[in-house]
Design a protein around this motif. Structure first.
Motif, PDB file in Angstrom:
ATOM      1  N   ALA A  12       9.061   3.284   8.700  1.00 56.08           N
ATOM      2  CA  ALA A  12       9.648   2.218   9.512  1.00 56.08           C
ATOM      3  C   ALA A  12       8.729   1.846  10.671  1.00 56.08           C
ATOM      4  CB  ALA A  12      11.018   2.645  10.029  1.00 56.08           C
ATOM      5  N   ARG A  13       8.014   2.826  11.218  1.00 55.66           N
ATOM      6  CA  ARG A  13       7.143   2.596  12.371  1.00 55.66           C
ATOM      7  C   ARG A  13       5.770   2.052  12.001  1.00 55.66           C
ATOM      8  NH1 ARG A  13       7.802   8.176  15.920  1.00 55.66           N
ATOM      9  NH2 ARG A  13       9.937   7.807  16.675  1.00 55.66           N
ATOM     10  N   SER A  14       5.360   2.212  10.757  1.00 52.14           N
ATOM     11  CA  SER A  14       3.941   2.017  10.435  1.00 52.14           C
ATOM     12  C   SER A  14       3.680   0.874   9.463  1.00 52.14           C
ATOM     13  CB  SER A  14       3.375   3.307   9.835  1.00 52.14           C
ATOM     14  OG  SER A  14       4.013   3.623   8.599  1.00 52.14           O
ATOM     15  N   VAL A  15       4.591  -0.088   9.355  1.00 53.05           N
ATOM     16  CA  VAL A  15       4.426  -1.157   8.363  1.00 53.05           C
ATOM     17  C   VAL A  15       3.122  -1.916   8.560  1.00 53.05           C
ATOM     18  CG1 VAL A  15       5.417  -3.264   7.426  1.00 53.05           C
ATOM     19  CG2 VAL A  15       6.920  -1.393   8.107  1.00 53.05           C
ATOM     20  N   GLU A  16       2.817  -2.322   9.795  1.00 57.95           N
ATOM     21  CA  GLU A  16       1.611  -3.116  10.033  1.00 57.95           C
ATOM     22  C   GLU A  16       0.352  -2.315   9.734  1.00 57.95           C
ATOM     23  OE1 GLU A  16       1.765  -4.798  13.910  1.00 57.95           O
ATOM     24  OE2 GLU A  16       3.490  -6.082  13.450  1.00 57.95           O
ATOM     25  N   ALA A  17       0.312  -1.070  10.177  1.00 58.36           N
ATOM     26  CA  ALA A  17      -0.851  -0.223   9.888  1.00 58.36           C
ATOM     27  C   ALA A  17      -0.973   0.004   8.385  1.00 58.36           C
ATOM     28  CB  ALA A  17      -0.720   1.113  10.617  1.00 58.36           C
ATOM     29  N   TYR A  18       0.151   0.191   7.707  1.00 60.18           N
ATOM     30  CA  TYR A  18       0.164   0.396   6.254  1.00 60.18           C
ATOM     31  C   TYR A  18      -0.457  -0.809   5.549  1.00 60.18           C
ATOM     32  CZ  TYR A  18       2.159   2.357   1.921  1.00 60.18           C
ATOM     33  OH  TYR A  18       2.338   2.907   0.681  1.00 60.18           O
ATOM     34  N   GLU A  19      -0.034  -1.997   5.961  1.00 54.83           N
ATOM     35  CA  GLU A  19      -0.562  -3.210   5.336  1.00 54.83           C
ATOM     36  C   GLU A  19      -2.048  -3.401   5.638  1.00 54.83           C
ATOM     37  OE1 GLU A  19       0.663  -6.266   3.379  1.00 54.83           O
ATOM     38  OE2 GLU A  19       1.303  -4.287   2.667  1.00 54.83           O
ATOM     39  N   GLY A  51       7.760   0.022  -0.902  1.00 53.44           N
ATOM     40  CA  GLY A  51       7.072  -0.020   0.382  1.00 53.44           C
ATOM     41  C   GLY A  51       6.930  -1.444   0.875  1.00 53.44           C
ATOM     42  N   SER A  52       5.729  -1.796   1.316  1.00 55.30           N
ATOM     43  CA  SER A  52       5.463  -3.137   1.828  1.00 55.30           C
ATOM     44  C   SER A  52       5.009  -4.095   0.738  1.00 55.30           C
ATOM     45  CB  SER A  52       4.400  -3.071   2.933  1.00 55.30           C
ATOM     46  OG  SER A  52       3.175  -2.571   2.408  1.00 55.30           O
ATOM     47  N   GLY A  53       4.996  -3.635  -0.508  1.00 53.78           N
ATOM     48  CA  GLY A  53       4.645  -4.513  -1.626  1.00 53.78           C
ATOM     49  C   GLY A  53       3.225  -4.396  -2.120  1.00 53.78           C
ATOM     50  N   LYS A  54       2.546  -3.310  -1.779  1.00 50.20           N
ATOM     51  CA  LYS A  54       1.153  -3.145  -2.195  1.00 50.20           C
ATOM     52  C   LYS A  54       0.988  -3.184  -3.719  1.00 50.20           C
ATOM     53  CE  LYS A  54      -1.465  -2.361   1.556  1.00 50.20           C
ATOM     54  NZ  LYS A  54      -2.785  -2.964   1.826  1.00 50.20           N
ATOM     55  N   LEU A  55       1.952  -2.644  -4.451  1.00 52.94           N
ATOM     56  CA  LEU A  55       1.897  -2.700  -5.913  1.00 52.94           C
ATOM     57  C   LEU A  55       2.703  -3.874  -6.439  1.00 52.94           C
ATOM     58  CD1 LEU A  55       0.923  -1.426  -8.550  1.00 52.94           C
ATOM     59  CD2 LEU A  55       2.856   0.163  -8.438  1.00 52.94           C
ATOM     60  N   THR A  56       3.772  -4.243  -5.754  1.00 50.74           N
ATOM     61  CA  THR A  56       4.610  -5.370  -6.180  1.00 50.74           C
ATOM     62  C   THR A  56       3.793  -6.635  -6.377  1.00 50.74           C
ATOM     63  OG1 THR A  56       6.425  -4.436  -4.863  1.00 50.74           O
ATOM     64  CG2 THR A  56       6.670  -6.702  -5.610  1.00 50.74           C
ATOM     65  N   GLU A  74      12.373  -1.982   7.188  1.00 50.05           N
ATOM     66  CA  GLU A  74      11.161  -2.570   7.752  1.00 50.05           C
ATOM     67  C   GLU A  74      10.090  -2.771   6.681  1.00 50.05           C
ATOM     68  OE1 GLU A  74      13.362  -0.462  11.012  1.00 50.05           O
ATOM     69  OE2 GLU A  74      12.867  -0.046   8.912  1.00 50.05           O
ATOM     70  N   MET A  75       9.971  -1.831   5.774  1.00 52.13           N
ATOM     71  CA  MET A  75       9.038  -1.991   4.658  1.00 52.13           C
ATOM     72  C   MET A  75       9.505  -3.110   3.728  1.00 52.13           C
ATOM     73  SD  MET A  75       6.264  -0.098   4.358  1.00 52.13           S
ATOM     74  CE  MET A  75       5.468   1.386   4.943  1.00 52.13           C
ATOM     75  N   ARG A  76      10.774  -3.084   3.395  1.00 53.43           N
ATOM     76  CA  ARG A  76      11.327  -4.073   2.456  1.00 53.43           C
ATOM     77  C   ARG A  76      11.118  -5.498   2.972  1.00 53.43           C
ATOM     78  NH1 ARG A  76      15.877  -1.888   2.311  1.00 53.43           N
ATOM     79  NH2 ARG A  76      17.110  -3.359   3.541  1.00 53.43           N
ATOM     80  N   ALA A  77      11.217  -5.690   4.268  1.00 54.95           N
ATOM     81  CA  ALA A  77      11.041  -7.017   4.852  1.00 54.95           C
ATOM     82  C   ALA A  77       9.620  -7.538   4.717  1.00 54.95           C
ATOM     83  CB  ALA A  77      11.442  -6.986   6.330  1.00 54.95           C
ATOM     84  N   ALA A  78       8.658  -6.632   4.517  1.00 53.13           N
ATOM     85  CA  ALA A  78       7.249  -7.024   4.423  1.00 53.13           C
ATOM     86  C   ALA A  78       6.823  -7.406   3.011  1.00 53.13           C
ATOM     87  CB  ALA A  78       6.360  -5.891   4.938  1.00 53.13           C
ATOM     88  N   ILE A  79       7.675  -7.198   2.033  1.00 51.84           N
ATOM     89  CA  ILE A  79       7.280  -7.421   0.638  1.00 51.84           C
ATOM     90  C   ILE A  79       6.968  -8.879   0.371  1.00 51.84           C
ATOM     91  CG2 ILE A  79       8.091  -7.334  -1.760  1.00 51.84           C
ATOM     92  CD1 ILE A  79       9.625  -4.770  -0.976  1.00 51.84           C
ATOM     93  N   GLY A  80       7.753  -9.769   0.936  1.00 46.22           N
ATOM     94  CA  GLY A  80       7.480 -11.191   0.788  1.00 46.22           C
ATOM     95  C   GLY A  80       7.966 -11.759  -0.534  1.00 46.22           C
TER      96      GLY A  80
END
Length: 242
Positions: A12-19, A51-56, A74-80
């Motif tokens: 939840a805290r690291s979405v931007e860094a993850y992306e 996660g943030s959609g890296k594989l999606t 927070e991750m789900r919101a980043a999937i787009g």
């Protein structure tokens, strides 16, 4: 729906860094999945723990319908928009009906699951003859001095967070055939990128600021003279349902 505290808090805290800093899956690995899972228009894929959609996103680019399932909001919101749907759920409680997917994918996550419960749910949503793909962009600590140094820095903070390297996730597949494939690749990161990559690790991101920031400074010091090559091995495991 139970999610490990390190994952719930850290991701939840690291979405931007993850992306920013997590590596993409190499094109050769995506092409392999496309061929082995017959991913094309008209096929439905469930991407568990998306996660943030890296594989999606690369799966959706193949033309298939991708349904992302991710418990961390927070991750789900980043999937787009790549996902046809982005659903709140876990591998142990997939919010989909029986026989609803031609394939299921799991990127960087099966070691977090209750393996037997997750596998039972995956079998439930797979159509007859469907397949499961487990994918990890793995840090080769045994052959990389950089990754070995990172592991030395972060290991004291892992706690009870599960690790792919333990191999415990394999117990769910006892008596089942897993087909394995590997693809080596390299990512190039500067000091801040390296800190983002390590900072996106669940149990590191979950640390209090006064502990996390000095740790990340030690990571930055591993790239003192500019960008460094960060080696990875994309490890895939395929299992086909009866």
């Amino acid at each position: 729906m139970m999610v490990h505290q390190s994952a719930a808090t850290g991701f939840a805290r690291s979405v931007e860094a993850y992306e920013r800093a997590r590596p993409e899956y190499p094109p050769e690995a995506i092409a392999y999945l496309a061929s082995e899972l017959d991913l094309r228009p008209g096929r439905t894929v469930v991407d568990l723990a998306a996660g943030s959609g890296k594989l999606t996103r690369p799966l959706a680019a193949l033309g298939c319908e991708v349904i992302a399932v991710e418990p961390v909001a927070e991750m789900r919101a980043a999937i787009g928009p790549a996902a046809a749907q982005a659903l709140d759920g876990t591998a142990e409680a997939i919010p989909l009906p029986d026989d609803s997917a031609d394939a299921v994918t799991v990127g960087q996550a099966f070691h977090w699951f209750d393996g037997p419960k997750a596998l039972a749910e995956i079998e439930r949503v797979l159509r007859p003859g469907g397949a499961l793909a487990l994918v990890w962009n793995r840090r080769p600590t045994e052959s990389s001095a950089l990754h070995a140094a990172i592991s030395e820095i972060i290991a004291p903070y892992r706690g009870d967070a599960p690790a792919h390297a333990s191999g415990a996730w394999r117990e769910a597949f006892a008596g089942r055939d897993l087909v394995e494939q590997r693809f080596a690749f390299t990512q190039r990161l500067d000091a801040d990128g390296l800190a983002d990559r390590v900072g996106s690790t669940s149990f590191v991101a979950a640390l209090d600021d006064d502990v996390r920031e000095p740790l990340l400074e030690r990571v930055r010091a591993l790239a003192p003279d500019g960008p460094v090559d960060v080696p990875y091995e994309c490890e895939l495991h395929l299992w086909r349902s009866g």
